[in-house]
Scaffold this motif. Sequence first.
Motif, PDB file in Angstrom:
ATOM      1  N   ILE A  29       0.917  -1.345   0.025  1.00 16.10           N
ATOM      2  CA  ILE A  29       0.096   0.087   0.022  1.00 16.10           C
ATOM      3  C   ILE A  29       0.965   1.197   0.060  1.00 16.10           C
ATOM      4  O   ILE A  29       1.757   1.357   1.067  1.00 16.10           O
ATOM      5  N   THR A  30       0.819   1.864  -1.039  1.00 15.75           N
ATOM      6  CA  THR A  30       1.699   3.151  -1.042  1.00 15.75           C
ATOM      7  C   THR A  30       0.894   4.416  -0.452  1.00 15.75           C
ATOM      8  O   THR A  30      -0.300   4.692  -1.161  1.00 15.75           O
ATOM      9  N   VAL A  31       1.252   5.092   0.447  1.00 15.54           N
ATOM     10  CA  VAL A  31       0.602   6.404   1.055  1.00 15.54           C
ATOM     11  C   VAL A  31       1.438   7.447   0.372  1.00 15.54           C
ATOM     12  O   VAL A  31       2.564   7.749   0.613  1.00 15.54           O
ATOM     13  N   TYR A  83      -1.878  -0.881  -4.444  1.00 22.03           N
ATOM     14  CA  TYR A  83      -2.885   0.320  -3.984  1.00 22.03           C
ATOM     15  C   TYR A  83      -2.373   1.618  -3.720  1.00 22.03           C
ATOM     16  O   TYR A  83      -1.195   1.575  -2.928  1.00 22.03           O
ATOM     17  N   LEU A  84      -3.058   2.769  -3.906  1.00 26.12           N
ATOM     18  CA  LEU A  84      -2.484   4.035  -3.620  1.00 26.12           C
ATOM     19  C   LEU A  84      -3.723   4.645  -2.554  1.00 26.12           C
ATOM     20  O   LEU A  84      -4.766   4.356  -2.780  1.00 26.12           O
ATOM     21  N   TYR A  85      -2.955   5.540  -1.632  1.00 26.21           N
ATOM     22  CA  TYR A  85      -3.760   5.848  -0.703  1.00 26.21           C
ATOM     23  C   TYR A  85      -3.149   7.436  -0.400  1.00 26.21           C
ATOM     24  O   TYR A  85      -2.009   7.714  -0.303  1.00 26.21           O
ATOM     25  N   PHE A  86      -4.063   8.464  -0.422  1.00 26.42           N
ATOM     26  CA  PHE A  86      -3.688   9.778  -0.379  1.00 26.42           C
ATOM     27  C   PHE A  86      -4.005  10.400   0.923  1.00 26.42           C
ATOM     28  O   PHE A  86      -5.363  10.500   1.153  1.00 26.42           O
ATOM     29  N   LEU A  87      -3.036  10.917   1.630  1.00 26.46           N
ATOM     30  CA  LEU A  87      -3.434  11.410   2.917  1.00 26.46           C
ATOM     31  C   LEU A  87      -2.821  13.027   3.058  1.00 26.46           C
ATOM     32  O   LEU A  87      -1.820  13.203   2.556  1.00 26.46           O
ATOM     33  N   GLY A  88      -3.640  13.910   3.678  1.00 29.02           N
ATOM     34  CA  GLY A  88      -3.186  15.216   3.705  1.00 29.02           C
ATOM     35  C   GLY A  88      -2.349  15.501   4.749  1.00 29.02           C
ATOM     36  O   GLY A  88      -2.299  14.553   5.762  1.00 29.02           O
ATOM     37  N   LYS A 112     -10.966  -8.276  -3.458  1.00 26.34           N
ATOM     38  CA  LYS A 112      -9.954  -8.563  -4.587  1.00 26.34           C
ATOM     39  C   LYS A 112     -10.367  -8.333  -5.663  1.00 26.34           C
ATOM     40  O   LYS A 112      -9.659  -8.301  -6.871  1.00 26.34           O
ATOM     41  N   ASN A 113     -11.797  -8.219  -6.042  1.00 25.47           N
ATOM     42  CA  ASN A 113     -12.173  -7.832  -7.457  1.00 25.47           C
ATOM     43  C   ASN A 113     -12.401  -6.416  -7.832  1.00 25.47           C
ATOM     44  O   ASN A 113     -13.152  -6.046  -8.578  1.00 25.47           O
ATOM     45  N   SER A 114     -12.328  -5.770  -6.872  1.00 28.75           N
ATOM     46  CA  SER A 114     -12.562  -4.291  -6.755  1.00 28.75           C
ATOM     47  C   SER A 114     -11.214  -3.429  -6.921  1.00 28.75           C
ATOM     48  O   SER A 114     -10.168  -3.843  -6.169  1.00 28.75           O
ATOM     49  N   LYS A 115     -11.271  -2.356  -7.845  1.00 24.72           N
ATOM     50  CA  LYS A 115     -10.043  -1.718  -8.109  1.00 24.72           C
ATOM     51  C   LYS A 115     -10.251  -0.374  -7.248  1.00 24.72           C
ATOM     52  O   LYS A 115      -9.216   0.499  -7.142  1.00 24.72           O
ATOM     53  N   LEU A 116     -11.279   0.005  -6.706  1.00 24.18           N
ATOM     54  CA  LEU A 116     -11.498   1.110  -5.725  1.00 24.18           C
ATOM     55  C   LEU A 116     -12.286   0.750  -4.423  1.00 24.18           C
ATOM     56  O   LEU A 116     -13.347   0.251  -4.607  1.00 24.18           O
ATOM     57  N   ILE A 117     -11.373   0.976  -3.387  1.00 27.61           N
ATOM     58  CA  ILE A 117     -12.272   0.498  -2.079  1.00 27.61           C
ATOM     59  C   ILE A 117     -12.438   1.910  -1.245  1.00 27.61           C
ATOM     60  O   ILE A 117     -11.401   2.732  -1.232  1.00 27.61           O
ATOM     61  N   HIS A 143     -11.026  11.297  -0.386  1.00 21.48           N
ATOM     62  CA  HIS A 143      -9.705  10.649  -0.831  1.00 21.48           C
ATOM     63  C   HIS A 143      -8.985  10.169   0.302  1.00 21.48           C
ATOM     64  O   HIS A 143      -8.347   9.173   0.380  1.00 21.48           O
ATOM     65  N   GLN A 144      -9.292  10.733   1.478  1.00 17.42           N
ATOM     66  CA  GLN A 144      -9.023  10.130   2.878  1.00 17.42           C
ATOM     67  C   GLN A 144      -9.390   8.928   3.178  1.00 17.42           C
ATOM     68  O   GLN A 144      -8.896   8.363   4.214  1.00 17.42           O
ATOM     69  N   ALA A 145     -10.382   8.427   2.537  1.00 14.65           N
ATOM     70  CA  ALA A 145     -11.219   7.262   3.032  1.00 14.65           C
ATOM     71  C   ALA A 145     -11.285   6.383   1.887  1.00 14.65           C
ATOM     72  O   ALA A 145     -11.908   5.538   1.656  1.00 14.65           O
ATOM     73  N   THR A 146     -10.161   6.401   0.655  1.00  6.57           N
ATOM     74  CA  THR A 146     -10.445   5.759  -0.532  1.00  6.57           C
ATOM     75  C   THR A 146      -8.824   5.126  -0.647  1.00  6.57           C
ATOM     76  O   THR A 146      -7.945   5.720  -0.683  1.00  6.57           O
ATOM     77  N   PHE A 147      -8.876   3.840  -1.252  1.00  5.43           N
ATOM     78  CA  PHE A 147      -7.793   3.166  -1.613  1.00  5.43           C
ATOM     79  C   PHE A 147      -8.056   2.779  -3.111  1.00  5.43           C
ATOM     80  O   PHE A 147      -8.856   2.184  -3.786  1.00  5.43           O
ATOM     81  N   TYR A 148      -7.131   3.366  -3.969  1.00  8.82           N
ATOM     82  CA  TYR A 148      -7.214   2.900  -5.352  1.00  8.82           C
ATOM     83  C   TYR A 148      -6.346   1.935  -6.034  1.00  8.82           C
ATOM     84  O   TYR A 148      -4.894   2.013  -5.529  1.00  8.82           O
ATOM     85  N   LYS A 149      -6.614   0.992  -6.808  1.00  4.99           N
ATOM     86  CA  LYS A 149      -5.560   0.016  -7.364  1.00  4.99           C
ATOM     87  C   LYS A 149      -4.675   1.040  -8.188  1.00  4.99           C
ATOM     88  O   LYS A 149      -5.277   1.606  -9.167  1.00  4.99           O
TER      89      LYS A 149
END
Length: 361
Positions: free
Chosen positions: A145-147, A223-228, A251-256, A285-291
């Motif tokens: 997971i990349t923050v 996965y990518l996650y953006f935090l302020g 596992k089948n979702s690209k956006l959580i 975006h603080q509550a979202t994880f992107y493939k």
Amino acid sequence: MNTKLKVKLLEDRFLGADGKILPDYKFNINLPELKIQNSKLIKKPEDKYETTLFLLEGEGRKEEGGLRTKGYFKFSYVWNEGKWWITDLEGNPTMTAPKELEEDINNFINTYLDYYEKNVPFDLKLKIQNKKKSIHPYITNLPLITVILATFNAEEHLEKALQSVINQIYPNIEYIIIDGGSTDGTIDIIKKYEDFIDYWVSKKDEGIYDAMNKGIICSLGDYLYFLGSDDEVILETVFSSIFIEEIDNIKNSKLIYGNAIFRDSAEIYDGKFLSYKLRFKNLCHQATFYKSELFRTYGLYNTKYKIWADHERNIRFWKVSNPKYLNKAIAVYRRSGVSSSGEIDKDFLSDYEYIMSWIGS
């Protein structure tokens, strides 16, 4: 439980007296088994950008640092054929994990099972105990997971944001910080935690979305996650609750995505009530994880949109990502970000119908 997984890929002969990669070698790292050529991941023809291990130097560059500059890298790991493997960005096993890394993974799993056993209802304890006895590990997939944290003159709140990620139980987190050339104490705070930060750069940028794009370009995460810089992940168990306990569910979702809490009012940003069309309310975006695959396939944030570039990208991603909502509080954030300014992004509005065509009527 502070195991953090990383692997040293470069021999000491490639490092200088300061422990960092020698300048002559920095952009010439070749690791064919990991699909790394000249310090870049080999690009597929359909990819919108190249993933690079280091950002190019240029005018206004202040400093750069982190574990990556010392030869340490992080990847996703998968249990396959009785071994732990390092995977590529598509999740394919590419090379077996070095012995030290494999030991770290196994130590984490055992520690996590002990922790989890103490914190689950009685009827689940037997299940955990049986898993401990099994040759096949309870955890078989540890996605990276990349923050990404974009910051500028953020000394007031930055340390708490850093700590909220560093203290996560989940062991496989890559932390990238893109600083816009801060002139306050921001860089001193970053250096204080440099042993927990994978890569950081301080250089003037063209705004928050330009900085976020730079973070995406040099990320190796699944996965990518953006935090302020003035936000915090709400609990130390957040990442593990998603990427260990919910791994089969997502596992089948690209956006959580989940929920967030406004610090200034304790109001909950409840993702459950988002319209699938995203017409009037953006994902938080603080509550979202992107493939990361989404950005490689559909492109980076469009910096033409100075305020709503994240909204525009979320709209494009929504229909192609099979979004998964989890009823979990992910982060606490302040309504001080660019997207919360209340300003009108005229470029976004002028392109509104075209943007909406991505999700249909």
